[in-house]
Design an enzyme around this catalytic site. Structure first.
Site, mmCIF file in Angstrom:
data_model
loop_
_atom_site.group_PDB
_atom_site.id
_atom_site.type_symbol
_atom_site.label_atom_id
_atom_site.label_comp_id
_atom_site.label_asym_id
_atom_site.label_seq_id
_atom_site.Cartn_x
_atom_site.Cartn_y
_atom_site.Cartn_z
ATOM 1 C CE LYS A 1 11.971 2.084 7.270
ATOM 2 N NZ LYS A 1 12.885 3.030 6.601
ATOM 3 C CB THR B 1 13.141 -0.474 -4.028
ATOM 4 O OG1 THR B 1 14.250 -1.366 -3.801
ATOM 5 C CG2 THR B 1 12.009 -1.248 -4.688
ATOM 6 N N GLY C 1 16.397 4.260 -2.274
ATOM 7 C CA GLY C 1 15.941 5.500 -1.661
ATOM 8 C C GLY C 1 14.583 5.410 -0.994
ATOM 9 C CB THR C 2 12.285 2.560 -0.302
ATOM 10 O OG1 THR C 2 12.310 2.079 -1.646
ATOM 11 C CG2 THR C 2 10.895 2.382 0.270
ATOM 12 N N GLY C 3 13.592 4.192 1.981
ATOM 13 C CA GLY C 3 13.555 4.623 3.380
ATOM 14 C C GLY C 3 13.713 6.123 3.538
ATOM 15 C CB CYS C 4 15.980 8.559 1.890
ATOM 16 S SG CYS C 4 17.559 7.725 2.160
#
Length: 266
Positions: A176, A208, A210-213
């Site tokens: 990412k 933003t 919690g974007t990766g989760c």
């Protein structure tokens, strides 16, 4: 009616924006049934992580045993895994119950900069769990740390990194590029044969958390529904983009994504 069943193995976020809470919201919005195994309880809010309290190893194993002995899980997503012992146990269950759709979000830190995974767990992650993965979804900071690099700052460096990360045995790597400098973010998906670029104009949005989760959970939901890795990633990126655009403030720091934005758009 039968829904695909997706298990998240991750930490709990008391602020509700990341971890188990973000995963379950994502599963629900994408018409899958969410199950959870909690690795740690975090005390966190929009300004940071104040404390991390891992569950006992017995507590982790009891949860895994309870889920896997009763429910046929279609896909698994892992997040915060805490320590090498936890990763060993999780790897054993993934192998013993023939989980063939595994998404690893290698959570090494939080948006606010707090370190969430102990250093000795990284080698165990690479050696035991990584080779079982359908896809691993590191960001640039996580990838650099695992590779022992100072940083990753360009798309060219990302390409070198994604090839090297793939050598550790996962079927695919989604690297990412949200931390790239400039006005465009590029994610790279490499499946061992094809390298796909997913460019996107950067969204000017402070909320933003919690974007990766959320991205990893959306990929797991797509895989559980029978999508290819490319289609699952494409859908997940669309889901997260909608959620980021409608992120909102709930406290003094970085607020959460709006997980219902994708459904409302449709």
């Amino acid at each position: 009616m039968t829904l695909p069943k997706v298990l998240t193995i991750a930490g709990s976020d008391s602020g509700g924006g990341a971890g188990i809470q973000a995963d379950l919201k994502t599963f629900q919005e994408l018409d899958t049934y969410g199950l959870s195994v909690i690795t740690a309880i975090t005390a966190q809010n929009t300004v940071g992580v104040q404390a991390v309290h891992p569950v006992s190893l017995n507590g982790l194993n009891d949860q895994l045993e309870s889920v896997f002995t009763d429910i046929k899980v279609d896909a698994v997503k892992t997040g915060m895994l805490v320590s090498a012992d936890y990763i060993q146990s999780i790897s054993t269950y993934i192998r013993d119950y023939n989980v063939n759709k595994l998404v690893i979000d290698p959570v090494l830190g939080s948006t606010s900069g707090s370190e969430l995974t102990k250093n000795e767990a990284i080698d165990e992650l690479k050696n035991s769990l990584w080779p079982l993965a359908t896809v691993v979804t590191p960001n640039l900071i996580e990838a650099a740390r695992m590779l022992g690099w100072a940083s990753i700052n360009t798309v060219s460096e990302m390409e070198k990194a994604v090839y090297q990360l793939h050598e550790w045995g996962a079927k695919s790597i989604l690297l990412k590029g949200g931390h790239l400098p400039g006005g465009e973010s590029v994610d790279l998906l490499y499946d061992g044969h094809t390298l796909t670029h997913f460019p996107m104009k950067r969204i000017d949005q402070p909320h933003t958390h919690g974007t990766g989760c959320t991205l990893a959970s959306a990929i797991a939901a797509g895989l559980a529904k029978g999508n290819s890795i490319h289609d699952a990633v494409s859908m997940a990126k669309d889901f997260v983009t909608c959620a980021i655009r409608e992120g909102f403030s709930i406290g003094e720091g970085s607020g959460p994504l709006n997980h219902s934005a994708y459904r409302h758009r449709q």
